[in-house]
Design a protein around this motif. Structure first.
Motif, PDB file in Angstrom:
ATOM      1  N   ASP A 123      59.361  85.019   7.437  1.00 42.80           N
ATOM      2  CA  ASP A 123      58.516  85.131   6.250  1.00 42.80           C
ATOM      3  C   ASP A 123      57.119  85.532   6.718  1.00 42.80           C
ATOM      4  OD1 ASP A 123      56.914  84.427   3.892  1.00 42.80           O
ATOM      5  OD2 ASP A 123      56.653  82.455   4.807  1.00 42.80           O
ATOM      6  N   ASN A 171      54.583  90.130   0.597  1.00 40.40           N
ATOM      7  CA  ASN A 171      55.279  89.060   1.296  1.00 40.40           C
ATOM      8  C   ASN A 171      56.722  89.478   1.599  1.00 40.40           C
ATOM      9  OD1 ASN A 171      56.009  85.560   0.444  1.00 40.40           O
ATOM     10  ND2 ASN A 171      56.033  86.593   2.398  1.00 40.40           N
ATOM     11  N   HIS A 194      60.470  89.000   3.671  1.00 39.09           N
ATOM     12  CA  HIS A 194      61.377  87.993   4.209  1.00 39.09           C
ATOM     13  C   HIS A 194      62.433  88.674   5.081  1.00 39.09           C
ATOM     14  CE1 HIS A 194      59.515  84.900   1.886  1.00 39.09           C
ATOM     15  NE2 HIS A 194      59.880  85.409   0.736  1.00 39.09           N
ATOM     16  N   THR A 246      53.118  83.462   7.751  1.00 44.12           N
ATOM     17  CA  THR A 246      53.947  82.915   6.674  1.00 44.12           C
ATOM     18  C   THR A 246      53.222  82.996   5.346  1.00 44.12           C
ATOM     19  OG1 THR A 246      55.072  80.925   5.833  1.00 44.12           O
ATOM     20  CG2 THR A 246      53.190  80.572   7.302  1.00 44.12           C
ATOM     21  N   HIS A 259      56.914  79.997   3.314  1.00 45.39           N
ATOM     22  CA  HIS A 259      57.905  79.087   3.891  1.00 45.39           C
ATOM     23  C   HIS A 259      57.268  77.975   4.698  1.00 45.39           C
ATOM     24  CE1 HIS A 259      61.316  82.325   3.783  1.00 45.39           C
ATOM     25  NE2 HIS A 259      60.921  81.936   2.590  1.00 45.39           N
TER      26      HIS A 259
END
Length: 463
Positions: A340, A376, A378, A419, A422
């Motif tokens: 993340d 963001n 992942h 991050t 998370h």
């Protein structure tokens, strides 16, 4: 911990907390892991299923007096190893604390216990025409307390902000059992230091959240609209996402799925997405939602996308259910290192390019989805199991760690962060100092010592 100490503490905690103290072996075994894929070396000393603030206080008073580590835990859905219990530790679960204590439509706030699930809270708020905006992909299984502890974001933060923006006040039990109430119920409030913001995202290292005062919103009156557009490449999808934001369109969700993620989800759901290199999902809500969706559809077409407007609200929900299936699809493929990172929106396309280069360079399978509206990403690294290490954790191949290191380095170089939601937990401890620097790292450890002098709260996590 010696066996006689082990037995003595178990007996004392049982007498103090019965029936909240649990030592059943199968239950304790489940506490060795969360959704990150990490596994502790041994089960914890015991589990406290706290049903009240008093249970939490009693646990921490005893633990602080005897120097026993305490791991706060909600539903165990974390993705950074932040709520894993190990040998000699007490896992303190606030999952049984699920009540809505107060709802004020006039003040647009709700007071809740930390164990209530995000989705369940919104089901209750819906009857009053209200909504708690933070919307993590795990909303059906994650607790509000856990969302606050990691400052979770999810799909809707592009328009409504992350969890921090929705938390007005907190009640927190400190390491020595004292109850801290901080924050306010007013729209404005700047008295003293903002300890609420300090607690949000602290991952159980400063205290245990036992109550939260949350900002809620009226539910958007207009029916939400969803646009789905496929592109030949992830870079094209990222360019379209940037164009949508630059055009002044305010989506309530803006998600990208790359080709590898689409293949995995397709296999998991029994569908074929092999005809697309990337997928962009756009949701609009509130006044002007239909016009905004139409403009987004036009923009995607101008940039080479093959888009369509969902024919109904239910059809739109099905599209986002596909996106929510990502982690399940990854877990079904084998061992997964779940990551993340976040970068400025202007660097999103470049970060996707970096991930493709890293995957090729290290020969590692990386599947990525992204909250494109706030940069963001992942990335998920999948690999074949090579057994477990001395601590009982899956052995992550060196090439996967090397690829992860390259990814973090790239994100930081592009002005990003390790991050976005998370948390650090166990997974990212080794890179924390590289992002925040020596001065901030040492200052943060000093702040932890103020709140937790004996170092009993979630030791080994984050720092």
């Amino acid at each position: 911990m010696r066996s006689d100490e082990f037995d003595r503490h178990r007996a004392a905690l049982a007498a103090l907390l019965e029936p909240a103290f649990v030592v059943d072996a199968p239950v304790l075994e489940t506490l060795r892991a969360d959704k990150s894929g990490h596994l502790s070396g041994a089960p914890p000393l015991g589990l406290v299923e706290a049903r009240s603030i008093e249970d939490v206080q009693a646990t921490l008073r005893y633990a602080n007096e005897h120097g026993i580590p305490v791991v706060p835990r909600g539903a165990g859905t974390g993705l950074a190893g932040g709520a894993i219990g190990g040998a000699g530790e007490i896992v303190l679960s606030t999952r049984p604390m699920q009540r809505v204590l107060e709802l004020s439509a006039a003040d647009e706030l709700v007071v809740v216990e930390p164990g209530i699930l995000n989705g369940d809270l919104n089901d209750q708020l819906a009857a009053h025409g209200l909504w708690f905006a933070p919307d993590p992909a795990s909303r059906a299984i994650s607790t509000i307390g856990g969302n606050i502890a990691t400052n979770a974001g999810g799909f809707s933060c592009v328009k409504y902000g992350v969890t921090r923006e929705a938390v007005l006040g907190l009640a927190v039990v400190l390491a020595d059992g004292r109850l801290l109430r901080t924050g306010h119920r007013t729209v404005k409030g700047v008295t003293g230091l903002d300890l609420v913001a300090l607690m949000v995202g602290s991952e159980g290292t400063l205290g245990v959240i036992v109550e939260a005062t949350l900002r809620v919103r009226p539910r958007p009156a207009a029916t939400p609209d969803t646009v789905s557009a496929s592109f030949d490449s992830t870079r094209d999808a990222a360019r379209a996402a940037a164009a949508i934001m630059a055009a002044g369109i305010q989506p309530s969700a803006l998600e990208i799925l790359d080709a590898a993620a689409l293949r995995a989800i397709g296999t998991h759901l029994g569908r074929d997405f092999s005809d697309r290199g990337a997928q962009l999902l756009i949701r609009t809500d509130g006044e002007g939602a239909a016009q905004a969706a139409q403009r987004a559809l036009e923009l995607t077409a101008e940039l080479g996308g093959r888009g369509e407007l969902a024919v109904s609200v239910e059809a739109g929900e099905e599209l986002f259910a596909m996106r929510r299936a990502f982690h399940g699809a990854m877990a079904a493929r084998g061992e997964v290192l779940i990551e993340d990172v976040a970068v400025p929106r202007s660097a999103l396309a470049e970060m996707f390019d970096e991930l493709e280069r890293i995957s090729a360079r290290f020969g590692v399978d990386i599947s990525t989805v992204a909250h494109a509206g706030d940069g963001n990403l992942h990335p998920n690294f999948t690999f074949e199991s090579r057994g477990v290490d001395a601590a009982g954790e899956p052995i992550v191949p060196e090439e996967v760690w090397a690829a992860a290191d390259a990814m973090f380095t790239a994100a930081l170089r592009l002005g990003g962060t390790l991050t976005g939601e998370h948390g650090v937990g166990l997974l990212k401890r080794r890179w924390l100092r590289a992002e925040i620097g020596d001065v901030s790292f040492e200052l943060q450890r000093e702040i932890k010592r103020v709140f937790d002098p004996r170092g009993i709260l979630n030791p080994g996590k984050v720092y």
